[in-house]
Design a protein around this motif. Structure first.
Motif, short mmCIF file in Angstrom:
data_model
loop_
_atom_site.label_atom_id
_atom_site.label_comp_id
_atom_site.label_asym_id
_atom_site.label_seq_id
_atom_site.Cartn_x
_atom_site.Cartn_y
_atom_site.Cartn_z
N ASP A 36 1.11 -1.17 -0.14
CA ASP A 36 0.13 0.03 -0.21
C ASP A 36 0.76 1.20 0.00
N GLU A 37 1.96 1.45 0.72
CA GLU A 37 2.69 2.35 0.82
C GLU A 37 3.44 2.76 -0.61
N PHE A 38 3.95 1.57 -1.12
CA PHE A 38 4.55 1.79 -2.47
C PHE A 38 3.43 2.11 -3.59
N ALA A 55 4.15 5.83 -5.28
CA ALA A 55 3.93 5.54 -6.63
C ALA A 55 2.80 6.48 -7.62
N GLU A 56 1.77 6.67 -6.94
CA GLU A 56 0.74 7.58 -7.40
C GLU A 56 1.06 9.04 -7.01
N ARG A 57 1.54 9.32 -6.13
CA ARG A 57 2.04 10.70 -5.78
C ARG A 57 3.15 11.22 -6.77
N THR A 58 4.15 10.23 -7.15
CA THR A 58 5.15 10.47 -8.01
C THR A 58 5.15 10.29 -9.20
N GLY A 59 3.94 9.32 -9.74
CA GLY A 59 3.76 9.36 -11.06
C GLY A 59 4.91 8.22 -11.57
N THR A 60 5.09 7.66 -10.88
CA THR A 60 6.29 6.44 -11.18
C THR A 60 5.47 5.00 -10.54
N GLY A 61 5.72 4.00 -11.58
CA GLY A 61 5.23 2.51 -11.41
C GLY A 61 5.71 2.05 -9.82
N TYR A 62 4.79 1.52 -9.27
CA TYR A 62 5.10 0.79 -7.87
C TYR A 62 6.11 -0.18 -8.14
N GLN A 63 6.13 -0.93 -8.98
CA GLN A 63 7.17 -2.01 -9.20
C GLN A 63 8.54 -1.21 -9.45
N THR A 64 8.64 -0.03 -9.93
CA THR A 64 9.85 0.73 -10.18
C THR A 64 10.39 1.09 -8.95
N LEU A 65 9.31 1.50 -7.94
CA LEU A 65 9.80 1.83 -6.69
C LEU A 65 10.41 0.77 -5.89
#
Length: 66
Positions: free
Chosen positions: A34-36, A40-50
């Motif tokens: 959930d945190e990732f 991801a939503e805040r930064t516009g990056t994929g959660y898997q990338t993070l």
């Protein structure tokens, strides 16, 4: 057969880049995922990338400490 006939040349296919990632199945705590996803939503990056970046950063930090 006439050897002076110009045949259209087939377009060249691009070569595939070398494979750099592997698909896996991993179980994460719901809170961690959930945190990732939230980040991801805040930064516009994929959660898997993070997640990949966090794991890579941890490995690089561990290598420097060893």
């Amino acid at each position: 057969m006439n050897s002076n006939v110009d045949l259209p040349t087939a377009p060249r296919r691009r070569t595939r880049p070398p494979k750099r990632k592997t698909r896996i199945t991993i179980y994460l705590d719901d809170e961690v995922l959930d945190e990732f996803r939230s980040r991801a939503e805040r930064t516009g990056t994929g959660y898997q990338t993070l997640i990949n970046a966090a794991l890579r950063g941890r490995l690089e930090g561990a290598a420097g400490a060893a």
